[in-house]
Design a protein around this motif. Structure first.
Motif, short mmCIF file in Angstrom:
data_model
loop_
_atom_site.label_atom_id
_atom_site.label_comp_id
_atom_site.label_asym_id
_atom_site.label_seq_id
_atom_site.Cartn_x
_atom_site.Cartn_y
_atom_site.Cartn_z
N THR A 140 -31.62 18.49 -11.51
CA THR A 140 -32.26 17.96 -10.31
C THR A 140 -33.76 17.89 -10.55
O THR A 140 -34.30 18.63 -11.38
CB THR A 140 -32.00 18.85 -9.07
N LEU A 141 -34.39 17.00 -9.84
CA LEU A 141 -35.84 16.85 -9.92
C LEU A 141 -36.36 16.71 -8.50
O LEU A 141 -35.87 15.88 -7.75
CB LEU A 141 -36.20 15.63 -10.77
N PRO B 81 -42.38 12.48 -1.03
CA PRO B 81 -41.48 13.47 -1.61
C PRO B 81 -40.30 12.82 -2.34
O PRO B 81 -39.78 11.79 -1.89
CB PRO B 81 -41.00 14.27 -0.40
N VAL B 82 -39.91 13.42 -3.45
CA VAL B 82 -38.79 12.94 -4.26
C VAL B 82 -37.79 14.08 -4.42
O VAL B 82 -38.17 15.21 -4.71
CB VAL B 82 -39.27 12.50 -5.66
N ALA B 83 -36.52 13.77 -4.23
CA ALA B 83 -35.44 14.71 -4.52
C ALA B 83 -34.32 13.88 -5.12
O ALA B 83 -33.73 13.03 -4.45
CB ALA B 83 -34.97 15.42 -3.27
N ASP C 165 -30.34 9.66 -9.07
CA ASP C 165 -29.62 9.37 -7.84
C ASP C 165 -30.27 10.15 -6.70
O ASP C 165 -30.07 11.36 -6.58
CB ASP C 165 -28.15 9.76 -8.01
N GLY C 166 -31.10 9.48 -5.92
CA GLY C 166 -31.80 10.16 -4.84
C GLY C 166 -32.69 9.20 -4.08
O GLY C 166 -32.88 8.05 -4.49
N MET D 139 -38.22 4.36 -4.69
CA MET D 139 -38.49 4.51 -6.12
C MET D 139 -38.49 3.12 -6.76
O MET D 139 -37.60 2.32 -6.50
CB MET D 139 -37.44 5.41 -6.78
N LYS D 140 -39.47 2.88 -7.60
CA LYS D 140 -39.60 1.57 -8.25
C LYS D 140 -39.43 1.73 -9.75
O LYS D 140 -40.13 2.54 -10.38
CB LYS D 140 -40.98 0.98 -7.94
#
Length: 194
Positions: free
Chosen positions: A131-132, A170-172, A151-152, A1-2
């Motif tokens: 959560t996302l 994917p993002v969690a 935070d992930g 993540m940037k």
């Protein structure tokens, strides 16, 4: 993540010269207004008038500040768009103009090249914790109001209003906010058949 801090967003004139746009992110990174694959930006709209035309581009508009506007999109009924409304998707190469409802507005504009990419824009309200998750090829999380910690994906990032995070794959992520925050999640994927 940037992290894409608000202080780093690029200010530039509209394609039609009628105002100013604040570019949050564009791909490819050095792309101009005529050759991008995707673009996320904000605009301050202070008067009624036509939208810039972008051949071969699909766009989604969300109202961030102000009382909104009525969009006159060729071939459609007039569409009233306010902060309370879901983001509105329409072709960026169809004649479109806007009539402000009551004063200046700020909008968020997401554009992707038709036939190559698709996108989806969602508003998310977070109180305290949440959560996302996203399975999109590219995700951009824009902090509209408040502050939030993500935070992930092996990282912890803090966002204030106007900041964004760009993620590939994917993002969690867990979300924590001191009180309440408003986010917009922009998901960009390869178009089917592309």
């Amino acid at each position: 993540m940037k992290l894409l801090p608000a202080s780093g967003h690029k200010r530039m004139p509209w394609k039609n010269g009628g105002g100013e746009t604040i570019e949050i992110a564009v791909f490819p990174q050095s792309a101009s207004l005529s050759d991008f694959d995707w673009r996320v930006s904000m605009a301050i709209v202070a008067s009624d008038g036509p939208f810039s035309a972008f051949p071969g581009i699909d766009r989604t508009l969300s109202i961030l500040e102000g009382n909104g506007m009525t969009l006159l999109i060729d071939g459609r009924d007039p569409a009233r768009l306010t902060q309370a409304d879901a983001p509105l998707a329409f072709p960026a190469d169809v004649a479109t103009s806007a009539n402000l409802i009551d004063g200046t507005i700020v909008d968020l504009n997401v554009m992707t090249r038709r036939g190559k990419l698709t996108h989806l824009v969602r508003r998310l309200d977070v109180e305290r914790e949440g959560t996302l998750t996203s399975k999109a090829a590219t995700a951009l999380i824009f902090c509209h109001r408040g502050a939030v910690t993500l935070d992930g994906n092996g990282q912890t990032l803090a966002l204030s209003a106007g900041d964004a995070v760009l993620a590939s794959g994917p993002v969690a992520t867990a979300l924590k906010t001191p009180a309440r925050c408003e986010l917009l999640l922009i998901e960009i994927d390869v178009a089917q058949g592309a």
